[in-house]
Enzyme design. Structure first.
Site, short mmCIF file in Angstrom:
data_model
loop_
_atom_site.label_atom_id
_atom_site.label_comp_id
_atom_site.label_asym_id
_atom_site.label_seq_id
_atom_site.Cartn_x
_atom_site.Cartn_y
_atom_site.Cartn_z
N SER A 225 20.30 23.80 -9.05
CA SER A 225 18.87 23.58 -9.95
C SER A 225 19.41 22.39 -10.39
O SER A 225 20.63 21.11 -10.36
CB SER A 225 19.52 24.55 -10.65
OG SER A 225 20.93 24.06 -11.62
N ASP A 226 18.55 22.07 -11.04
CA ASP A 226 18.64 20.47 -11.96
C ASP A 226 20.03 21.54 -12.92
O ASP A 226 19.70 22.08 -13.38
CB ASP A 226 17.68 19.90 -12.57
CG ASP A 226 17.46 18.42 -12.56
OD1 ASP A 226 18.42 17.54 -13.01
OD2 ASP A 226 16.48 18.14 -12.97
N TRP A 227 20.28 20.15 -13.47
CA TRP A 227 21.05 19.92 -14.32
C TRP A 227 20.64 21.11 -15.53
O TRP A 227 19.43 20.14 -16.50
CB TRP A 227 22.27 19.28 -15.31
CG TRP A 227 23.17 18.62 -14.74
CD1 TRP A 227 24.53 18.39 -14.71
CD2 TRP A 227 23.33 18.72 -12.51
NE1 TRP A 227 25.15 18.49 -13.84
CE2 TRP A 227 25.09 17.94 -12.43
CE3 TRP A 227 22.61 18.66 -11.79
CZ2 TRP A 227 25.58 18.41 -10.81
CZ3 TRP A 227 23.00 19.12 -10.66
CH2 TRP A 227 24.35 19.00 -9.88
N PHE A 228 21.53 22.02 -16.32
CA PHE A 228 20.76 23.22 -17.06
C PHE A 228 19.18 23.45 -17.40
O PHE A 228 18.90 24.02 -17.44
CB PHE A 228 20.90 22.93 -18.09
CG PHE A 228 22.03 22.43 -18.48
CD1 PHE A 228 22.73 23.49 -19.51
CD2 PHE A 228 22.47 20.50 -18.54
CE1 PHE A 228 24.59 22.56 -19.69
CE2 PHE A 228 23.78 20.18 -18.75
CZ PHE A 228 24.13 21.45 -19.50
N GLY A 229 19.18 24.30 -15.25
CA GLY A 229 17.68 24.00 -15.08
C GLY A 229 17.58 25.17 -14.41
O GLY A 229 16.09 25.98 -13.83
#
Length: 825
Positions: A225-229
């Site tokens: 995932s993208d960060w916190f995505g």
């Protein structure tokens, strides 16, 4: 390297241990399992350097390379592969074995704040350079993470926006760079984007992550995932998201184990994701070298030279009436504009880092001139935020939210901007802390000073004992720090030259802000007015040559924000026009992360676009201005005359910037030059445009299979001769124009290119190959690429608007290439 028995490791692991691998341990590392000898590996932000595990500001120094749009303008896959190899060395110097790069989204919009990270508006240019970057990086033993998959072409509400894209546009425009990274270069990792695709978060999109990526394309790496995505447990793992980042986990761990026990997730799904993570660890050598080394700042001469060479090769000569290259002998030079003495070397956001050094354009020219031959004057400002106060900041952290009680931690930070990704200090909970940051500022002039304050959470700025900015009660998130920080709040105070004053920020964090960032930023300046403008114009009038260094900076071209338009910020257009009126020998050097309007174009003698070329910026620009290096760049994004001419900034909010949580890609496949040619709009500078200091003669293109049945490859050759007196490079661009059809197709599409570096009098042959896909469009009804039978024109060109020759080819039968995944049903 001994191959690990991954299946035996999986058999030895408990479900809990397998699940533990599927989320980060912290912001940058994966979870180890010591009892089985499974190490942690570290990732680092790229793509124009390897920052390491520090925050976006400060941290261990690193080499700053040219940004993506500059590499796109190089049209040189060999150069990009070489840079990928150098970045592998840079990543290793930071203890990282995976780089979060390259960014291969398409430059759909002229104002996307992240255009500078991307290569091109064209999928073929992007795909070719992406494959080269990944190849170079992974040859160096560092895994690539191709991002952002898919539909992240704007920064507005990017964490929630749905990019609504039909299957044809996806297949023809937005997916090919990812496909090339997977199928041609074998990328080790792919990062899902923040946005939704046709209503579904990409981190939960099974058709995207599993049906297409893993099954149709045969991807064997990990999807992170993208960060916190990542927003869920069962939907993400079932869709094919292998790794939740960053850690510690929010949706995996015990929640994932419980989902398996409840029958919501198959145990084999967890095992497959763990298998992919273990395979990544093996591929990057984690088992052989399990210890993550400390970060080092290694300033390599070879990397310095590569950055300087690449920066020059990326520079595009947009206009030249013969004044360039400059002969500096005996001439006085005026270096004018906000970017003359400022080294604009990179864009903003997660791509930024702390460079070893940064050479300004004025300093680059000073190295080539005698004393007093060059003078500079800013004339105007172009900053979005107040210039950063020098620092350092001494920070006292309190374990309570109201600056009371004992100081639980003291920190010293070198800059007037401080950012924390995780806890501000060990053992200090986000909900319970506040801090006081203090620096000493000595004014250089007696004047009204404007201070600017940005923070992620309520704050107050006190200067010399007086409150200058107070947003302790009115703070709200705005347009800074990925839309987590407030719009800069400003206040004014009169200060005396030479008398130091204390500058104090009082700050408390607001829990539950997206990305969990904490940050404060203080800027200060005495505003430039009409006097500074007039002084710059008079300096131009008194000089033999005036070079205006204009453009933007990483405050404008940045992750988290789109641009307000394509005009130069502030009074720069006015300054260029005034300088050109005062000095007939005016050259403009632009540094931007995308297109800009140029209302003064016919008033100046030359224009170059230098982008953000990395830490050697000033030297690379000086090399091109003086002819030490040639301007090797060609535009990989069309420059429009006005914003209204672009494919998406048309006044329809659903097309851009979005409405009610949706942005509709209504232009379909007509992105970039495809749009301008369909609409009959002449741009300011066309796709592929770029001048040289020499001249080239082109031969007639030839094709080896004028009758093509769709099997194998067609080879097109064009002989090019450097007919001038200087060495130079030419980019041979091959466009395919389809026959008349019932399908709405672009007038022509770039399908191959070759870059030739030629000495004076030297000839070489550009050799380009085409497969059946090059003649195809995507038929959503048949879920297949279809190349219609008929006669196609192959156009050899120096830009999309400058054909140099053509040859026809007959496709003797219809060719249908069926695919598996569907996205719009």
């Amino acid at each position: 390297m001994a191959k690990r028995d991954i299946e035996a490791l999986l058999d030895a692991m408990t479900l809990e241990e397998q699940a533990s691998l599927l989320a980060g341990a912290d912001f940058w590392t994966t979870v180890p399992i010591p009892r089985l000898g499974i190490p942690s590996i570290k990732v680092s932000d790229g793509p124009n350097g390897a920052r390491g595990g520090g925050s976006l500001v400060g941290g261990v120094k690193a080499a700053s390379f040219p940004v993506g749009i500059a590499l796109g303008a190089s049209w040189n896959p060999a150069l990009v592969e070489e840079i990928g190899g150098a970045l592998a060395e840079e990543a290793r110097s930071k203890g990282a074995s995976v780089l979060l790069a390259p960014t291969v989204n398409i430059q759909r919009s002229a104002v996307n704040g992240r255009n500078f990270e991307c290569y091109s508006e064209d999928p073929h240019v992007t795909a070719t350079l992406a494959a080269a970057y990944v190849t170079g990086l992974q040859k160096g033993g560092v895994g690539a993470t191709v991002k952002h998959f898919v539909g992240n072409e704007s920064e507005i509400q990017r964490t929630t926006m749905s990019s609504d894209i039909d299957d044809r546009a996806l297949r023809e425009i937005y997916l090919p760079p990812f496909e090339a990274a997977v199928k041609t270069a074998g990328t080790f990792a792919v990062m899902s984007s923040y946005n939704r695709l046709n209503g579904t978060f990409t981190s939960e999109h099974k058709a995207l992550l599993t049906d297409l990526l893993k099954e149709e394309w045969g991807f064997s790496g990990i999807v992170m995932s993208d960060w916190f995505g990542s927003h869920s447990t069962a939907p993400t793992i079932e869709a094919g998201l292998d790794l939740e980042m960053p850690g510690p986990t929010r949706d995996r761990g015990d929640k994932l184990v419980a989902a398996v026990r409840a029958g919501e997730v198959e145990a084999e799904t967890v095992r497959d994701a763990a298998r992919r993570l273990l395979t990544l660890i093996e591929r990057v050598g984690g088992f052989e070298a399990p210890d993550i080394p400390a970060e080092e700042a290694i300033d390599k001469p070879a990397h310095r030279a590569l950055i300087r060479r690449a920066g020059a090769e990326a520079i595009v000569l947009l206009k030249n009436d013969g004044i360039l290259p400059l002969d500096l002998a005996g001439k006085t030079i005026a270096a004018i504009g906000p970017n003359a003495e400022a080294a604009q070397i990179m864009g903003g956001g997660s791509a930024q880092l702390n460079p070893h050094y940064a050479v300004s354009p004025a300093d680059g020219l000073r190295a080539l001139t005698s004393e007093n031959q060059l003078r500079s004057a800013a004339g105007v400002t172009a900053n979005r935020l107040m210039p950063l106060i020098p620092g350092p900041f001494e920070v006292d952290v309190y374990g309570r939210p109201d600056l009371s009680g004992p100081v639980v931690a003291h920190q010293s930070h070198p800059l007037g901007e401080v950012m924390w990704f995780n806890a501000v200090a060990p053992g200090v909970a986000d909900a319970d802390f506040s801090l006081r940051a203090t620096t000493r500022f000595t004014p250089s002039e007696t004047a009204e000073h404007v201070f600017g304050l940005v923070s992620i959470g309520p704050s107050r700025l006190v200067v010399d004992g007086r409150t200058v900015v107070d947003i302790s009660e009115t703070w709200a998130p705005g347009d800074n720090y990925f839309e987590c920080g407030n719009r800069e709040a400003r206040g004014t105070i009169a200060l005396e030259a030479g008398r130091p004053v204390d500058v104090v920020v009082e700050y408390r964090f607001v829990q539950a802000i997206a990305l969990n960032l904490k940050a404060i930023r203080v800027g200060v300046a005495v505003p430039l007015g009409d006097r500074a403008f007039a002084e710059a114009v008079e300096l131009a009038r008194a000089s033999d040559v005036a070079i205006v260094h204009a453009g933007r900076s990483g405050e404008w071209d940045t992750e988290g924000n789109d641009l307000p338009g394509i005009e130069l910020p502030g009074r720069q257009d006015e300054l260029i026009a005034a300088v050109a009126a005062a000095n007939p020998n005016t050259v403009v050097v632009l540094q931007t992360g995308g297109p800009v309007a140029m209302p003064w174009l016919d008033k100046v003698r030359a224009v170059i676009e230098a982008w953000y070329p990395g830490q050697e910026a000033g030297n690379a620009i000086a090399d091109v201005l003086t002819g030490t290096a040639e301007p090797g760049g060609r535009l990989a994004q069309t420059f429009p005359r006005r914003i209204e001419d672009t494919p998406v900034e048309t006044g329809d909010p659903l097309t851009y910037p979005g409405r009610d949580g949706h942005v509709a890609y209504r232009e379909g496949v007509f992105v970039g030059y495809r749009h301008y040619e369909k609409a009959g709009i002449e741009p300011l500078f066309p796709f592929g445009h770029g001048l040289s200091y020499t001249t080239f003669d082109w031969g007639v293109p030839t094709v080896d299979r004028p009758a093509f049945d769709g099997d194998g490859l067609v080879t097109v050759r064009v002989r090019v001769t450097n007919s001038g007196l200087r060495p130079g490079s030419e980019v041979v661009q091959l466009y395919v124009a389809p026959p008349a059809s019932g399908v709405d197709r672009p007038v022509q599409e770039l399908r191959a290119f070759a870059k030739l570096h030629l000495a004076p009098g030297e000839s070489a042959e550009a050799t380009m190959t085409l497969a059946a896909r090059a003649f195809s469009y995507f038929d959503a009804a048949r879920n297949a690429f279809v190349a219609e039978k008929g006669r196609y024109r192959l156009i050899a060109a120096a830009s999309s608007a400058m054909p140099r020759g053509s040859v026809d080819i007959d496709l003797t039968r219809e060719v249908v290439e069926a695919v598996r995944a569907r996205f719009v049903r």
